[in-house]
Write a protein that holds these residues in place. Structure first.
Motif, PDB file in Angstrom:
ATOM      1  N   UNK A   1       0.794  -1.198  -0.031  1.00 29.95           N
ATOM      2  CA  UNK A   1       0.071  -0.029   0.176  1.00 29.95           C
ATOM      3  C   UNK A   1       0.633   1.369   0.191  1.00 29.95           C
ATOM      4  N   UNK A   2       2.304   1.053   0.078  1.00 29.82           N
ATOM      5  CA  UNK A   2       2.843   2.326  -0.212  1.00 29.82           C
ATOM      6  C   UNK A   2       3.286   2.578  -1.609  1.00 29.82           C
ATOM      7  N   UNK A   3       2.878   1.490  -2.565  1.00 26.41           N
ATOM      8  CA  UNK A   3       3.060   1.804  -4.003  1.00 26.41           C
ATOM      9  C   UNK A   3       1.490   2.116  -4.393  1.00 26.41           C
ATOM     10  N   UNK A   4       0.647   1.072  -4.191  1.00 27.19           N
ATOM     11  CA  UNK A   4      -0.845   1.002  -4.655  1.00 27.19           C
ATOM     12  C   UNK A   4      -1.675   1.916  -3.217  1.00 27.19           C
ATOM     13  N   UNK A   5      -1.170   3.054  -3.239  1.00 29.81           N
ATOM     14  CA  UNK A   5      -1.675   4.073  -2.137  1.00 29.81           C
ATOM     15  C   UNK A   5      -3.033   4.389  -1.937  1.00 29.81           C
ATOM     16  N   UNK A   6      -3.808   3.895  -1.283  1.00 36.87           N
ATOM     17  CA  UNK A   6      -5.267   4.431  -1.258  1.00 36.87           C
ATOM     18  C   UNK A   6      -5.327   5.921  -1.192  1.00 36.87           C
ATOM     19  N   UNK A   7      -4.542   6.498  -0.486  1.00 35.51           N
ATOM     20  CA  UNK A   7      -4.562   8.019  -0.140  1.00 35.51           C
ATOM     21  C   UNK A   7      -4.424   8.672  -1.411  1.00 35.51           C
ATOM     22  N   UNK A   8      -3.796   7.916  -2.392  1.00 35.75           N
ATOM     23  CA  UNK A   8      -3.843   8.545  -3.724  1.00 35.75           C
ATOM     24  C   UNK A   8      -4.921   7.912  -5.004  1.00 35.75           C
ATOM     25  N   UNK A   9      -5.765   7.403  -4.332  1.00 35.10           N
ATOM     26  CA  UNK A   9      -6.969   6.787  -4.915  1.00 35.10           C
ATOM     27  C   UNK A   9      -6.658   5.544  -5.757  1.00 35.10           C
ATOM     28  N   UNK A  10      -5.529   5.104  -5.403  1.00 43.05           N
ATOM     29  CA  UNK A  10      -5.260   3.840  -6.124  1.00 43.05           C
ATOM     30  C   UNK A  10      -6.081   2.479  -5.340  1.00 43.05           C
ATOM     31  N   UNK A  11      -6.770   1.731  -6.271  1.00 46.82           N
ATOM     32  CA  UNK A  11      -7.596   0.690  -5.807  1.00 46.82           C
ATOM     33  C   UNK A  11      -6.758  -0.615  -6.332  1.00 46.82           C
ATOM     34  N   UNK A  12      -6.087  -1.110  -4.963  1.00 45.31           N
ATOM     35  CA  UNK A  12      -5.248  -2.324  -5.132  1.00 45.31           C
ATOM     36  C   UNK A  12      -5.955  -3.540  -5.779  1.00 45.31           C
ATOM     37  N   UNK A  13      -7.419  -3.489  -5.229  1.00 37.58           N
ATOM     38  CA  UNK A  13      -8.219  -4.855  -5.478  1.00 37.58           C
ATOM     39  C   UNK A  13      -9.210  -4.302  -6.496  1.00 37.58           C
ATOM     40  N   UNK A  14      -9.059  -3.669  -7.662  1.00 42.07           N
ATOM     41  CA  UNK A  14      -9.929  -3.137  -8.231  1.00 42.07           C
ATOM     42  C   UNK A  14     -10.720  -4.340  -8.777  1.00 42.07           C
ATOM     43  N   UNK A  15     -11.955  -4.186  -9.010  1.00 41.14           N
ATOM     44  CA  UNK A  15     -12.923  -5.236  -9.347  1.00 41.14           C
ATOM     45  C   UNK A  15     -13.406  -5.102 -10.913  1.00 41.14           C
ATOM     46  N   UNK A  16     -13.293  -3.683 -11.124  1.00 42.98           N
ATOM     47  CA  UNK A  16     -13.794  -3.309 -12.708  1.00 42.98           C
ATOM     48  C   UNK A  16     -12.987  -4.203 -13.574  1.00 42.98           C
ATOM     49  N   UNK A  17     -13.868  -4.777 -14.580  1.00 47.60           N
ATOM     50  CA  UNK A  17     -13.364  -5.291 -15.784  1.00 47.60           C
ATOM     51  C   UNK A  17     -12.976  -4.302 -17.004  1.00 47.60           C
ATOM     52  N   UNK A  18     -11.813  -4.480 -17.584  1.00 46.00           N
ATOM     53  CA  UNK A  18     -11.686  -3.644 -18.742  1.00 46.00           C
ATOM     54  C   UNK A  18     -12.391  -3.919 -19.890  1.00 46.00           C
ATOM     55  N   UNK A  19     -12.321  -2.792 -20.972  1.00 44.30           N
ATOM     56  CA  UNK A  19     -13.077  -2.897 -22.182  1.00 44.30           C
ATOM     57  C   UNK A  19     -12.283  -3.959 -23.037  1.00 44.30           C
ATOM     58  N   UNK A  20     -13.144  -4.571 -23.853  1.00 46.82           N
ATOM     59  CA  UNK A  20     -12.360  -5.107 -25.011  1.00 46.82           C
ATOM     60  C   UNK A  20     -12.227  -4.433 -26.169  1.00 46.82           C
TER      61      UNK A  20
END
Length: 539
Positions: free
Chosen positions: A317-336
């Motif tokens: 979490x020092x890299x994928x930092x939630x204070x920067x809005x980074x969602x480490x466990x992002x559930x969203x599926x990317x577009x094709x």
């Protein structure tokens, strides 16, 4: 660091980096040589992960950084200069590899495209702490005047192209797993929605690196932008270390685009193909399977290509930092992404239909020194690439039907019978610009300010909905006659100047002064074809 230093650091279109040697001339090409061309997005990975691996294996790895369009053109032309291609995403790989020449293609890591801005700006927009920010929310914020937004030019940059297709999927009503079709591309919903999106963009720099460096250097002018998640992470480490405000990222809900970093082998038909393919396969295995390499990629903010979706186990979490809005466990599926045919059609339409019409005014140095240093030959070659529409289309730099193009040559004054102006995109008239440049004989002194005064006069009173752009290139120190008037006139217009310094005798201070005064950009570049193509990418 000055703006000049920041921009000059990223202006080189082809940068040679080597692991076992520092210059191609030091060693002959052999079976242990792997020549890899990559986008600038991979530079940190090349330096911190790939280069040490090559050295440990005693492989002669030679890395060249090139833009997305250049990579695609090289691949489609069957170039034998490189053994491996590493694109930022599959968008430009598909454009360049319509014939299926690239083999053993594998995604090396994943990076979502995010909507980012200074944390205070994102807080003011009420986007901080939200996981449901949609494209509609972003467009509303921009179109209401609450903020401004930038995106890299979709025809010149992988990040810009992936953002474009995310928006197109949204306007088509597609879910993440449904690619855009030609029928949808032709529909009024996508046509009108895409024009709305593109014309909401305040600026469209030609590359992701340029966009990021300009935004970091001029926070008052660049408030929000679309970029790679890993670049937000990278820049935030630098910003926090410098005691500056960090960036904050959100993930456009329902239209998330993901960069997949595909790396593949290109056989040249030579005696060393088998060895080089083996080396490339070993490199792929190292990046995907070695614990140390995977850890290093995570520290650089790259998500594993082998993970389920974008979620990660025990993220740092020092890299994928939630204070920067980074969602480490992002559930969203990317577009094709759509087919290569649809990608090509969409990018062609960006140049000829979607973007704002532009009045662009070129001030090109034709002084005597341009003959002595090869600069005038470079200008003549660049004219073919930028103005001749068959070549411009290959570079995805077509002139639009409502554009206005003016070219002025200068030495100690305006010269050569210029300025010459073409309204629209008539192929014969645009080729006429090339012919006039190629017929001209460079000579005389240098005064760019007289040309810039002419540019300011020509651009005065731009109609609503039209973009203005000035591109000035010089290889020497300009006479200062007219300087004060040129700067005042250009400042009053609010039109950016893209200033290009060529050769050792160019005066970067004069050129940077003009760029900085107008909110433009300064580059030092000794490849004039690349320089003018890069400048034209600001349209």
């Amino acid at each position: 660091m000055t703006i000049r230093a920041l921009l000059a650091a990223t202006a080189t279109i082809a940068v040679m980096l080597t692991s076992a040697c520092t210059d191609d001339g030091e060693k002959p090409i052999s079976g242990s040589t792997l020549r890899l061309v990559a986008g600038s997005e991979q530079e940190a990975v090349l330096n911190t992960v790939v280069k040490p691996w090559c050295e440990a294996k005693k492989y002669d790895c030679r890395f060249t950084l090139k833009g997305s369009v250049d990579q695609a053109r090289l691949l489609s032309a069957g170039s034998a200069d490189y053994d491996a291609y590493w694109f930022a995403s599959s968008v430009f790989l598909q454009l360049g590899d319509k014939g299926g020449a690239l083999q053993d293609v594998k995604s090396m890591f994943l990076t979502p495209i995010v909507y980012a801005g200074w944390r205070s700006e994102m807080q003011r927009l009420d986007f901080v702490g939200r996981d449901n920010v949609s494209i509609a929310d972003i467009l509303t914020a921009v179109e209401s005047g609450k903020t401004t937004v930038r995106v890299a030019n979709p025809t010149q940059s992988n990040s810009g192209a992936t953002v474009l297709f995310g928006f197109m999927n949204h306007f088509a009503g597609n879910g993440p797993g449904q690619p855009l079709t030609q029928q949808q591309l032709d529909s009024p919903a996508v046509e009108e929605g895409t024009q709305r999106f593109v014309r909401a963009m305040a600026e469209t720099p030609p590359s992701t690196g340029t966009l990021m460096n300009e935004c970091i250097a001029t926070p008052a002018r660049c408030k929000t932008f679309f970029t790679y998640e890993d670049l937000v992470i990278e820049k935030n480490h630098e910003l926090v270390k410098a005691g500056r405000e960090p960036l904050y990222a959100v993930y456009p809900r329902g239209s998330l685009a993901i960069s997949d970093a595909p790396l593949g082998f290109r056989a040249s038909g030579g005696e060393f193909d088998a060895n080089r393919r083996k080396m490339l396969n070993e490199l792929q295995a190292h990046l995907l399977g070695d614990a140390g390499a995977k850890s290093a990629l995570l520290r650089l903010g790259r998500r594993p290509a082998t993970s389920i979706g974008l979620s990660m186990d025990n993220p740092d979490l020092t890299v994928f930092n939630p204070e920067w809005g980074i969602q480490a466990n992002l559930k969203e599926q990317g577009i094709q992404y759509p087919s290569a045919t649809v990608i090509q059609a969409a990018l062609d339409r960006y140049q000829t239909s979607y973007r704002k019409p532009v009045t662009v005014y070129y001030c090109l140095d034709s002084s005597g020194s341009m003959n002595e240093n090869g600069g005038w030959d470079g200008i003549k070659a660049a004219a073919t690439q930028v103005f001749d529409q068959d070549q411009a289309r290959l570079n995805l730099l077509q002139t639009g039907p409502k554009d206005r193009t003016t070219v002025t040559l200068f030495n100690s004054t305006v010269t050569g019978g210029s300025p010459w102006t073409v309204d629209g995109a008539d192929s014969a008239q645009m080729h006429g610009l090339t012919q006039k440049i190629q017929a001209h004989a460079a000579g005389g002194g240098t005064n760019m300010y007289q040309c810039l005064i002419g540019a300011a006069t020509a651009l005065r009173g731009l109609e609503s909905g039209r973009k203005g752009l000035v591109i000035v290139m010089s290889d020497g120190q300009s006479d200062r006659a007219g300087r004060d008037r040129a700067l005042a006139d250009l400042k009053s217009l609010g039109v950016p100047v893209i200033a290009l310094a060529f050769g050792d005798d160019a005066d970067p201070d004069q050129l940077e002064e003009v760029a900085k005064a107008t909110g433009g950009s300064f580059f030092r570049q000794d490849d004039l074809v690349a320089a003018l193509r890069n400048a034209a990418g600001y349209r």
